[in-house]
Motif scaffolding. Structure first.
Motif, PDB file in Angstrom:
ATOM      1  N   SER A  89      56.657  37.205  42.094  1.00 40.78           N
ATOM      2  CA  SER A  89      58.083  37.404  42.328  1.00 40.78           C
ATOM      3  C   SER A  89      58.762  38.140  41.184  1.00 40.78           C
ATOM      4  N   ALA A  90      58.123  38.246  40.031  1.00 38.78           N
ATOM      5  CA  ALA A  90      58.697  38.969  38.895  1.00 38.78           C
ATOM      6  C   ALA A  90      58.360  40.451  38.925  1.00 38.78           C
ATOM      7  N   GLY A  91      57.722  40.918  39.983  1.00 39.04           N
ATOM      8  CA  GLY A  91      57.332  42.319  40.047  1.00 39.04           C
ATOM      9  C   GLY A  91      56.135  42.642  39.179  1.00 39.04           C
ATOM     10  N   ARG A  92      55.294  41.653  38.931  1.00 37.61           N
ATOM     11  CA  ARG A  92      54.120  41.825  38.084  1.00 37.61           C
ATOM     12  C   ARG A  92      52.868  41.986  38.927  1.00 37.61           C
ATOM     13  N   LEU A  93      52.046  42.961  38.551  1.00 35.74           N
ATOM     14  CA  LEU A  93      50.726  43.143  39.145  1.00 35.74           C
ATOM     15  C   LEU A  93      49.675  42.701  38.140  1.00 35.74           C
ATOM     16  N   SER A  94      48.737  41.887  38.591  1.00 34.00           N
ATOM     17  CA  SER A  94      47.620  41.441  37.758  1.00 34.00           C
ATOM     18  C   SER A  94      46.322  41.773  38.474  1.00 34.00           C
ATOM     19  N   LEU A  95      45.339  42.214  37.709  1.00 35.42           N
ATOM     20  CA  LEU A  95      44.101  42.719  38.306  1.00 35.42           C
ATOM     21  C   LEU A  95      42.905  42.105  37.600  1.00 35.42           C
ATOM     22  N   TRP A  96      41.934  41.674  38.406  1.00 32.46           N
ATOM     23  CA  TRP A  96      40.659  41.172  37.894  1.00 32.46           C
ATOM     24  C   TRP A  96      39.521  41.989  38.495  1.00 32.46           C
ATOM     25  N   SER A  97      38.549  42.307  37.688  1.00 34.26           N
ATOM     26  CA  SER A  97      37.335  42.956  38.170  1.00 34.26           C
ATOM     27  C   SER A  97      36.285  41.870  38.414  1.00 34.26           C
ATOM     28  N   ILE A  98      35.828  41.760  39.648  1.00 32.48           N
ATOM     29  CA  ILE A  98      34.903  40.692  40.031  1.00 32.48           C
ATOM     30  C   ILE A  98      33.477  41.086  39.625  1.00 32.48           C
ATOM     31  N   PRO A  99      32.775  40.254  38.878  1.00 30.44           N
ATOM     32  CA  PRO A  99      31.407  40.594  38.458  1.00 30.44           C
ATOM     33  C   PRO A  99      30.428  40.510  39.618  1.00 30.44           C
ATOM     34  N   ASP A 100      29.392  41.312  39.522  1.00 28.51           N
ATOM     35  CA  ASP A 100      28.354  41.319  40.562  1.00 28.51           C
ATOM     36  C   ASP A 100      27.305  40.244  40.333  1.00 28.51           C
ATOM     37  N   THR A 101      27.149  39.811  39.117  1.00 34.92           N
ATOM     38  CA  THR A 101      26.143  38.782  38.813  1.00 34.92           C
ATOM     39  C   THR A 101      26.795  37.416  38.744  1.00 34.92           C
ATOM     40  N   CYS A 102      26.045  36.413  39.029  1.00 38.13           N
ATOM     41  CA  CYS A 102      26.571  35.046  38.991  1.00 38.13           C
ATOM     42  C   CYS A 102      25.706  34.190  38.074  1.00 38.13           C
ATOM     43  N   SER A 103      26.325  33.196  37.518  1.00 40.34           N
ATOM     44  CA  SER A 103      25.642  32.292  36.601  1.00 40.34           C
ATOM     45  C   SER A 103      25.444  30.944  37.278  1.00 40.34           C
ATOM     46  N   GLU A 104      24.564  30.167  36.694  1.00 40.43           N
ATOM     47  CA  GLU A 104      24.314  28.840  37.238  1.00 40.43           C
ATOM     48  C   GLU A 104      25.475  27.890  36.948  1.00 40.43           C
ATOM     49  N   GLN A 105      26.162  28.128  35.810  1.00 39.59           N
ATOM     50  CA  GLN A 105      27.250  27.246  35.425  1.00 39.59           C
ATOM     51  C   GLN A 105      28.592  27.900  35.773  1.00 39.59           C
ATOM     52  N   PRO A 106      29.604  27.099  36.166  1.00 34.81           N
ATOM     53  CA  PRO A 106      30.923  27.653  36.474  1.00 34.81           C
ATOM     54  C   PRO A 106      31.532  28.350  35.265  1.00 34.81           C
ATOM     55  N   GLN A 107      32.171  29.479  35.499  1.00 36.91           N
ATOM     56  CA  GLN A 107      32.801  30.256  34.453  1.00 36.91           C
ATOM     57  C   GLN A 107      34.227  30.601  34.864  1.00 36.91           C
ATOM     58  N   THR A 108      34.997  31.089  33.879  1.00 36.49           N
ATOM     59  CA  THR A 108      36.370  31.513  34.134  1.00 36.49           C
ATOM     60  C   THR A 108      36.525  32.956  33.688  1.00 36.49           C
ATOM     61  N   THR A 109      37.046  33.791  34.535  1.00 38.63           N
ATOM     62  CA  THR A 109      37.289  35.187  34.192  1.00 38.63           C
ATOM     63  C   THR A 109      38.742  35.361  33.770  1.00 38.63           C
ATOM     64  N   GLU A 122      39.991  53.525  34.515  1.00 33.02           N
ATOM     65  CA  GLU A 122      39.802  52.390  33.604  1.00 33.02           C
ATOM     66  C   GLU A 122      40.578  51.164  34.075  1.00 33.02           C
ATOM     67  N   LEU A 123      41.155  51.227  35.279  1.00 37.20           N
ATOM     68  CA  LEU A 123      41.885  50.122  35.905  1.00 37.20           C
ATOM     69  C   LEU A 123      43.175  49.777  35.171  1.00 37.20           C
ATOM     70  N   GLU A 124      43.797  50.786  34.552  1.00 40.17           N
ATOM     71  CA  GLU A 124      45.130  50.609  33.988  1.00 40.17           C
ATOM     72  C   GLU A 124      46.159  50.959  35.066  1.00 40.17           C
ATOM     73  N   ILE A 125      47.268  50.211  35.094  1.00 35.84           N
ATOM     74  CA  ILE A 125      48.244  50.331  36.166  1.00 35.84           C
ATOM     75  C   ILE A 125      49.569  50.825  35.610  1.00 35.84           C
ATOM     76  N   CYS A 126      50.240  51.725  36.343  1.00 37.85           N
ATOM     77  CA  CYS A 126      51.545  52.230  35.947  1.00 37.85           C
ATOM     78  C   CYS A 126      52.378  52.497  37.193  1.00 37.85           C
ATOM     79  N   PRO A 127      53.614  51.991  37.271  1.00 40.83           N
ATOM     80  CA  PRO A 127      54.461  52.266  38.444  1.00 40.83           C
ATOM     81  C   PRO A 127      54.915  53.720  38.469  1.00 40.83           C
ATOM     82  N   ARG A 128      54.888  54.314  39.668  1.00 38.22           N
ATOM     83  CA  ARG A 128      55.221  55.736  39.794  1.00 38.22           C
ATOM     84  C   ARG A 128      56.502  56.008  40.562  1.00 38.22           C
ATOM     85  N   ALA A 129      56.686  55.357  41.702  1.00 36.36           N
ATOM     86  CA  ALA A 129      57.841  55.696  42.541  1.00 36.36           C
ATOM     87  C   ALA A 129      58.195  54.514  43.422  1.00 36.36           C
TER      88      ALA A 129
END
Length: 883
Positions: A355-375, A51-58
């Protein structure tokens, strides 16, 4: 202890997560593990769920400088290997599943990028690592041995390689390497035909060299969807090139003062480009850049407005970034990478670390729209956020003494030293106080359940107060050399002072105030210095001064304060009476220790020669090495108590027989095991972090010490007068001597009077009287049985709680073991002392939305995390029953 395979680390992290300023990123092919390297040299393993949840292990320790690049290193899908490289030229091969260091080496050059190349020889899959960096070629390294096999060399305009890409061709049998040098020269090597030359030392020269005028190239990537395009990203613009003749298909310049940092094809007609400040954009390529279009290459050589691709998506733009990254924490630029699944799951992920030790993740969509969007960000977590979610919280070594009423966070430990001969841990804190505490007993409080949890102030401790601010370093000189007074403890602080303490009475003996900055280091001079210097300690301060402080004369005999830059190294030349100081600018100052005169100051090659000619005797810091998750096998718990008793009896009888047999030859004391059963080492990933503490248990040392103590106690069933008479065999004097030796009782350590050292809230007068009595007592008298405490702590942590309730009750009722009340963070020491330490957050990935029970936390949940640590602890368990 890194050389002993029977050493098990257990770490107490504390409530503050280690600093992890991310410098590189990698996602393994199965999309279940994310790996991050940081500027301090550590590597963190993060678990990622479907489900793309992240947890530090070691966390992995071993590198001594910033991690510059990470790459997968396994040709087979059943192995999860990765390779890391640092600024100092170190390369390590790791097993991602358990954090073992499989191989390591150090080269004279630093890599900035490593790419894995897999090929087939017969039916076997093999792998090579293609490395580029601060050197004018591409090194081809064996992915198993880390041996440099050969190099790809430029014959025309050789220069450092900025970026490279491996092109796998499905139409031909030849794979190629395309690279761009720092001067904007594109070079091409054919590598498939060169696989047979893997042991050949002759270099492989480029097949093509062409200027494309792309200075400052940040990345170059090949379009695997069409196999006809290259994406070249530079700081000021990015371009799409034809992979056939490298002509420009389209070009886009940066706007709004942004600098492009990298990019990747995410489909045949879309590219993902990211900037240095963490923003990312998806562009739809024009038809002239898509080989399947009839307009392919129609704009080559033209500059039409229509050739500029339109913006489709904005990812983590500056407004969105404010939601999950605090701008003051952007000390270093964030690291952004794109990964896509080549086998299920076929995710397209954009991952960013800051630099704060933060991981951020985005899932890139396969479809595209005619108008610019923000994920929006799909998942985001930092190490500190993961620590804050822990229930119970991760314990520090003296949290029971440092948590103040009304405050959430305990007083931070900023400097520590362990004294094995006394079993004492000395902890300097950020409020200027120094705590002396029994190491095993304070660890028992933090990790195990028991009556001690109800007693305020337990275990017995002593507080030394004298520094007005944070304690920065602590030194026990007698532990380094017996020429020092056994009672002397030396500490330095932010208040510019160095204080000498009587460790037994807690009395402050002397204060040195000779520096104009906080004390950063305390060093013991070598043995062969002059008699006067031998009774000194060397202090280094942040005002670039170095002092020799005489503990015997109670005065400073030398103060060197003419250094213009921060001091990086102290070395000694006792034969010439020289103290050599190396500074951060490369300068070296040579001081005469007896007179305090500056002999000379040199720079350049001469300075290096002087440093190399000196013998450094400064205390070595612990090799930052570690190993990841840790789990123990329940095989140990299945051993019957009867078998343990029989093996113990046999072992003690054998020991007594051996002592009797060798008594005539040696009238000395019982042999003492030189290793320490327990060593407590303070570590920090960054100078700004509080100390975390690692307990290194030497299993062989624990066993031998227990057997030795048992042999020193009278035991009529093992050593009776009849057996002694049989063993004498005419040696009356020898037998009599040994009988006295074996039957001699060890001094009674102390009655179990824990309550005498406890603070009673209702009896203030008795409390004050106890304090006065404890102050006059010798510190060594406060320790109970160090060997038994160590064994009790070790076995309580090692036991597989929750797997067999009947055996658990036997362990607690008959063996005196205690059940852990928090997850135990084990470690694993592997090749070269490299070490992995399990983070306390490992159990978060096991929860999957449910509340974990105690057995889940300390038993079942722990023993399924690391295959290597489970195997290692089984080995420890197999040695333990010899008792």
């Amino acid at each position: 202890m890194s050389g002993n395979s029977l050493v098990l680390p257990i770490v107490l992290w504390g409530r503050t997560a280690p600093t992890h300023c991310i410098s590189s990123l990698l996602v393994m092919d199965d999309f279940s593990t994310i790996i991050t390297g940081c500027h301090d040299g550590q590597i963190c393993l993060w678990d990622m769920t479907p489900e793309l949840e992240i947890c530090p292990r070691a966390m992995l320790f071993g590198h001594t400088s910033s991690i510059t690049c990470l790459s997968k290193a396994s040709a087979c899908s059943d192995k999860q290997y990765m390779v890391s490289a640092s600024e100092s030229g170190e390369m390590c091969l790791w097993d991602v599943n358990d954090g073992r260091c499989i191989e390591f080496t150090k080269l004279a050059c630093a890599h900035v990028d490593i790419q894995f190349y897999q090929f087939t020889v017969g039916t076997q899959k093999e792998g090579r690592l293609l490395c580029n960096g601060h050197y004018p070629e591409i090194l081809v390294v064996d992915s198993t041995s880390l041996e440099v096999l050969y190099s790809l060399v430029s014959k025309i305009c050789p220069d450092w390689i900025s970026s490279m890409s491996i092109i796998r061709s499905h139409r031909t049998q030849e794979d190629t390497v395309v690279a761009v040098s720092v001067t904007g020269i594109l070079k091409v090597w054919i590598i498939t035909a060169e696989v047979s030359r893997m042991q050949d030392l002759d270099p492989v020269f480029e097949e093509e060299s062409k200027p494309i005028y792309c200075q400052g190239c940040q990345s170059i990537s090949f379009c695997t969807y069409t196999q006809s395009s290259l994406l070249v990203v530079c700081s000021n613009y990015w371009r799409v090139l034809d992979a056939g003749d490298y002509s420009v298909l389209c070009s886009v310049s940066s706007e709004n003062d942004q600098s492009w940092a990298g990019g990747q094809f995410i489909s045949a007609d879309r590219v993902l480009i990211w900037t240095e400040d963490g923003c990312s954009y998806i562009y739809k390529l024009p038809a002239s850049c898509v080989s399947a279009s009839e307009h392919f290459r129609s704009d080559v050589g033209k500059t039409q407005d229509g050739s500029v691709p339109p913006l489709v998506y904005s990812i983590a733009d500056r407004s969105d970034k404010q939601l999950f990254i605090c701008p003051p924490l952007l000390i270093c630029p964030p690291v952004t990478r794109f990964f896509f699944g080549r086998r299920e799951p076929f995710h397209k992920l954009l991952i960013q670390g800051d630099s704060a030790g933060r991981l951020s993740l985005w899932s890139i969509p396969d479809t595209c729209s005619e108008q610019p969007q923000t994920t929006t960000v799909w998942s985001s977590i930092s190490l500190q956020e993961a620590f804050d979610k822990l229930v119970p919280v991760s314990a520090g070594i003296i949290d029971q003494l440092s948590v103040l009423p009304g405050k959430d966070q305990p007083i931070k430990v900023t400097a520590s030293v362990y004294i094995p001969s006394q079993g004492r841990l000395v902890c300097g804190r950020e409020d200027g106080s120094i705590i002396l505490v029994p190491a095993t007993q304070t660890a028992i409080v933090q990790l195990l359940q028991g009556e001690h949890m109800l007693r305020r102030g337990w275990p017995p401790h002593r507080t030394l107060r004298g520094h007005r601010n944070k304690v920065t370093c602590v030194l026990y000189p007698y532990q380094v050399s017996p020429r020092y007074d056994q009672r002397s403890l030396v500490s330095g602080g932010v208040d510019f002072s160095v204080i000498v303490w009587d460790i037994f009475t807690g009395e402050m003996k002397h204060i040195f105030c000779v520096h104009g900055g906080e004390i950063s280091q305390l060093i013991v001079p070598p043995e062969n210095c002059s008699t006067r210097v031998q009774h000194c300690v060397c202090s280094v301060a942040s005002d670039h001064s170095v002092g020799l402080l005489s503990l015997r004369e109670r005065k400073c005999i030398m103060l060197a304060s003419r250094h213009l830059f921060p001091i990086q190294v102290i070395k000694w030349r006792p034969a010439d009476d020289y103290l050599v100081v190396g500074c951060s600018d490369g300068s070296v100052y040579v001081w005469q220790m007896d007179t305090g005169a500056l002999d000379r100051c040199v720079m350049g090659i001469t300075a290096v020669e002087i440093l190399n000619a000196c013998d450094e005797v400064a205390p070595s810091t612990v090799d930052a090495l570690s190993h990841s998750a840790v789990n123990l096998k329940q095989a140990m718990t299945r051993r019957s108590l009867a078998a343990l008793k029989n093996m113990a009896t046999h072992k003690l009888q054998t020991l007594a027989t051996n002592l009797l047999a060798t008594d005539n030859a040696d009238k000395g004391n019982l042999p003492k095991y030189s290793h320490n059963a327990l060593v407590v080492q303070a570590m920090k990933t960054n100078v700004t972090d509080p100390d975390m503490h690692i307990l290194f248990f030497d299993v062989e040392a624990v066993i031998i010490q227990l057997l030795t103590e048992e042999a020193q106690r009278p035991n009529p069933t093992l050593v009776s007068p009849e057996t002694l008479q049989k063993s004498q065999a005419g040696a009356d004097k020898g037998g009599s001597f040994l009988a006295n030796k074996i039957f001699k009782q060890v001094k009674e350590t102390m009655k179990e009077t824990i309550k005498e050292h406890l603070l009673d809230e209702d009896e203030e007068e008795e409390e004050e009287q106890r304090r006065r009595e404890e102050k006059s007592k010798s510190l060594s008298l406060l320790e109970y049985n160090l060997t038994m405490d160590t064994a009790k702590l070790f076995m309580s942590c090692l036991h597989a709680w929750g797997l067999n309730l009947q055996l658990d009750n036997i362990c607690m009722d008959r063996l005196g073991m205690l059940r852990p009340h928090c997850p135990i963070s084990f470690g694993l020491i592997s090749r070269g002392g490299h070490m992995s330490l399990m983070l306390p957050t490992f159990k978060l990935s096991l929860a999957t939305g449910r509340k974990l029970s105690l057995s889940d936390i300390v038993g079942k949940g722990t023993y399924g995390v690391s295959r290597a640590v489970t195997t290692h602890t089984c080995c420890l368990s197999s040695h333990w029953p010899t008792l």
